[in-house]
Design an enzyme around this catalytic site. Structure first.
Site, short mmCIF file in Angstrom:
data_model
loop_
_atom_site.label_atom_id
_atom_site.label_comp_id
_atom_site.label_asym_id
_atom_site.label_seq_id
_atom_site.Cartn_x
_atom_site.Cartn_y
_atom_site.Cartn_z
CB SER A 78 -1.06 66.27 21.32
OG SER A 78 -1.29 65.29 20.33
CE LYS A 156 2.42 63.51 19.84
NZ LYS A 156 1.52 64.31 20.71
#
Length: 298
Positions: A78, A156
């Site tokens: 990701s 993230k």
């Protein structure tokens, strides 16, 4: 991560400290006197000996992991191309304040995340409707809004700060009404023997340089793979609430992030990722990637 290693370290530190401390306070002198009177060599019982030896070691590890730096391994794609599957990273644990081990309560203020920071955090759960109110659930489908949220650490990039107005429409990211600029570098280049690379190659992924505030970093786009949620949507408003951050993965079409589960509460922050200290691509698919070792994370 399916278990809370900090909680285990804290429990072991307390256990070894209590066993060693209670023995020295109440049992040591009588035991030593008895053995001396019998002319025997003094030796601690095995549980006490183990506690005495391991307590300082576990305590130092706990303090280093809790307040200085903690290692993590990247499990998914990701954050590609910034962070690859198999990268081992170090996380600055005091960048956003000192927190109690296991409980994560902040007791010293040292700073707040900035736009563009790569952060590690405890996953807060998916936003689900439950009796007309939004709750955090461990069930992505929201079939069971009361499902417990697993204790997992995610990583993230911060794109929205408290009070910001964030809009996401496909590949377009707007911060406070201003489009975030990005320039295409070229097609993604990877090893087709690795499944994560194969997906990106098959989907025609391209690599871009994105300018997010003062931070310029790489992102990947592959619109043929999936269309991510837009912001705002029925669960995620455009305005970031106080004490929360909007985060997204650099692999923009293959990241389960704030576009699905909303803002990241400040109390869930674990630290700021700052260095790749090892990168393992797997047997037969690259082994150790020495070119990534020592890379500073932007």
């Amino acid at each position: 991560m399916e278990f809370d290693f900090s909680a285990i370290l804290l429990a072991l530190t307390v256990l070894f400290g209590v066993v060693w401390g209670l023995d020295r306070l109440f049992l040591y002198k009588r035991r030593k006197a008895r053995l001396d009177a019998a002319g025997e060599e003094y030796r601690d019982p095995a549980p006490v000996d183990w506690s005495r030896s391991l307590f300082p070691v576990v305590l130092v590890v706990l303090l280093l992991r809790s307040f200085v730096a903690e290692p993590f391994r990247i499990p998914s794609g990701s954050m590609m191309p910034t962070l690859d599957v198999g990268d081992f990273i170090l996380v600055n644990k005091f960048a956003y304040g000192l927190r109690m081990p296991a409980f994560n309560n902040k007791f010293v203020e040292l700073g707040e995340p900035k736009r563009g920071d790569v952060v590690v955090f405890r996953f807060p759960g998916y936003l689900c409707q439950d009796g007309g109110r939004l709750v955090r659930s461990g069930d992505m489908s929201c079939s069971d809004p009361q499902a417990p949220v697993q204790q997992q650490n995610w990583i993230k990039r911060v794109v929205g700060l408290p009070g910001d107005s964030i809009e996401v429409h496909g590949a377009d990211l707007l911060v406070n009404g201003q489009r975030v600029n990005a320039e295409e570098i070229g097609p993604y280049v990877g090893n087709p023997q690795r499944s994560v690379d194969q997906i990106m190659l098959n989907m025609g992924a391209t690599v871009w340089t994105e300018h997010l505030g003062k931070v310029s970093h790489m992102i990947a786009r592959m619109p043929a793979y999936t269309t991510p949620n837009s912001i705002p949507n029925d669960r995620v408003p455009s305005k970031v609430p106080p004490g929360c951050y909007l985060v997204m993965g650099d692999n923009r079409n293959d990241s389960l992030d704030s576009r699905w589960w909303g803002c990241l509460p400040e109390q869930n922050l674990a630290g700021k990722a700052f260095l790749i200290w090892m990168s393992w691509k797997g047997w037969g698919t690259g082994g150790v990637d020495f070119s990534r070792i020592g890379t500073v994370i932007h």
